[in-house]
Motif scaffolding. Structure first.
Motif, mmCIF file in Angstrom:
data_model
loop_
_atom_site.group_PDB
_atom_site.id
_atom_site.type_symbol
_atom_site.label_atom_id
_atom_site.label_comp_id
_atom_site.label_asym_id
_atom_site.label_seq_id
_atom_site.Cartn_x
_atom_site.Cartn_y
_atom_site.Cartn_z
ATOM 1 N N VAL A 143 50.138 50.977 8.578
ATOM 2 C CA VAL A 143 51.472 51.263 9.093
ATOM 3 C C VAL A 143 52.350 50.024 8.904
ATOM 4 O O VAL A 143 51.903 48.899 9.103
ATOM 5 N N LYS A 144 53.588 50.234 8.504
ATOM 6 C CA LYS A 144 54.571 49.145 8.387
ATOM 7 C C LYS A 144 55.808 49.534 9.173
ATOM 8 O O LYS A 144 56.170 50.699 9.246
ATOM 9 N N ARG A 145 56.469 48.549 9.744
ATOM 10 C CA ARG A 145 57.731 48.762 10.452
ATOM 11 C C ARG A 145 58.863 48.348 9.526
ATOM 12 O O ARG A 145 58.812 47.280 8.915
ATOM 13 N N LEU A 146 59.875 49.186 9.434
ATOM 14 C CA LEU A 146 61.044 48.904 8.616
ATOM 15 C C LEU A 146 62.290 48.912 9.498
ATOM 16 O O LEU A 146 62.337 49.608 10.514
ATOM 17 N N LYS A 147 63.298 48.178 9.049
ATOM 18 C CA LYS A 147 64.581 48.184 9.746
ATOM 19 C C LYS A 147 65.628 48.686 8.764
ATOM 20 O O LYS A 147 65.787 48.147 7.669
ATOM 21 N N CYS A 148 66.324 49.730 9.154
ATOM 22 C CA CYS A 148 67.354 50.318 8.303
ATOM 23 C C CYS A 148 68.494 49.324 8.151
ATOM 24 O O CYS A 148 69.017 48.809 9.152
ATOM 25 N N THR A 149 68.893 49.062 6.933
ATOM 26 C CA THR A 149 69.987 48.119 6.697
ATOM 27 C C THR A 149 71.345 48.717 7.036
ATOM 28 O O THR A 149 72.305 47.989 7.236
ATOM 29 N N CYS A 203 71.957 51.321 9.709
ATOM 30 C CA CYS A 203 72.179 51.531 11.149
ATOM 31 C C CYS A 203 71.317 50.617 12.029
ATOM 32 O O CYS A 203 71.416 50.664 13.234
ATOM 33 N N GLU A 204 70.427 49.844 11.414
ATOM 34 C CA GLU A 204 69.557 48.879 12.081
ATOM 35 C C GLU A 204 68.476 49.512 12.963
ATOM 36 O O GLU A 204 67.891 48.842 13.797
ATOM 37 N N THR A 205 68.201 50.795 12.776
ATOM 38 C CA THR A 205 67.100 51.442 13.491
ATOM 39 C C THR A 205 65.783 50.905 12.947
ATOM 40 O O THR A 205 65.616 50.762 11.738
ATOM 41 N N VAL A 206 64.844 50.618 13.839
ATOM 42 C CA VAL A 206 63.514 50.193 13.432
ATOM 43 C C VAL A 206 62.605 51.414 13.517
ATOM 44 O O VAL A 206 62.588 52.115 14.530
ATOM 45 N N PHE A 207 61.872 51.688 12.431
ATOM 46 C CA PHE A 207 60.968 52.833 12.403
ATOM 47 C C PHE A 207 59.715 52.468 11.636
ATOM 48 O O PHE A 207 59.677 51.467 10.921
ATOM 49 N N GLU A 208 58.660 53.280 11.837
ATOM 50 C CA GLU A 208 57.383 53.033 11.190
ATOM 51 C C GLU A 208 57.159 54.006 10.045
ATOM 52 O O GLU A 208 57.569 55.157 10.110
ATOM 53 N N ILE A 209 56.486 53.512 9.010
ATOM 54 C CA ILE A 209 56.044 54.368 7.915
ATOM 55 C C ILE A 209 54.542 54.169 7.759
ATOM 56 O O ILE A 209 54.002 53.130 8.143
ATOM 57 N N THR A 210 53.883 55.157 7.214
ATOM 58 C CA THR A 210 52.434 55.134 7.092
ATOM 59 C C THR A 210 52.026 55.086 5.632
ATOM 60 O O THR A 210 52.603 55.787 4.806
ATOM 61 N N ASN A 211 51.021 54.281 5.349
ATOM 62 C CA ASN A 211 50.477 54.175 4.004
ATOM 63 C C ASN A 211 49.831 55.507 3.645
ATOM 64 O O ASN A 211 48.856 55.913 4.273
#
Length: 188
Positions: A24-30, A32-40
């Motif tokens: 799992v990695k956490r990303l930050k939307c450039t 709206c700045e929402t932080v969300f997780e994505i899965t490998n």
């Protein structure tokens, strides 16, 4: 892989090699700045990812019963379907048109891959495209981070409640959710 922000729907290209050993990695939307997780998507996991939510890649599971149970771990359990009702999905448009799938569990996964409860032969449908959860005479359709989206009444949705005889679309496939009394019967 393409990921999308669950808040503003901005899409990003994310190289799977950037996961390394992580599942799992956490990303930050450039935008709206929402932080969300994505899965490998390549990760083989014993425990499933909690929360199949919009913008988050879904995990892999095995066919019938255990697949849904694994995919739904972390989600609240649903009550069994009542014996007095019969639930089905009719494919009314697309390569599988004419098929009727009788639903025997309250939570199912739809997609192109053979690990799904309902497999659709549609190149526009993602490997694991959407989840359907039945609540009485209604169902909740949740997009599982698909590339081409899930549509209810021509509107792209991340999550929507549908009633009996209401249609929804995945790729070029249109399905109808049907609830009948058990004695009415549905021809398979």
């Amino acid at each position: 892989m393409i990921v999308s922000c669950p808040s503003c729907k901005t899409k990003y290209q994310y190289e799977e090699s950037r996961f390394g050993e992580a599942t799992v990695k956490r990303l930050k939307c450039t935008k709206c700045e929402t932080v969300f997780e994505i899965t490998n998507p390549a990760a083989e996991r014993e425990e499933p990812i909690a929360g199949l939510v919009p913008g988050v890649a879904a995990d892999r599971t095995t066919k019938h019963g255990s697949k849904v149970e694994e995919a739904a771990a972390g989600l609240p359990p649903l009550p069994a379907l009542p014996a007095s009702k019969r639930y089905s999905l009719a494919v009314i448009m697309g390569a599988n048109a004419g098929q009727i799938h009788v639903l025997e569990q309250p939570r199912i996964v739809l997609g192109r891959g053979d690990e799904n409860d309902i497999q659709l032969q549609d190149s526009e449908v993602s490997r694991r495209h959407a989840m359907l959860e039945i609540h009485g005479d209604e169902a909740v359709v949740t997009d599982l981070g698909s590339t081409n989206g899930t549509y209810v009444e021509a509107l792209r949705v991340q999550r929507a409640t549908i009633g009996s005889n209401q249609e929804f679309s995945l790729g070029t496939t249109t399905l109808m959710f049907i609830v009948t009394d058990a004695h009415d019967g549905i021809v398979e």
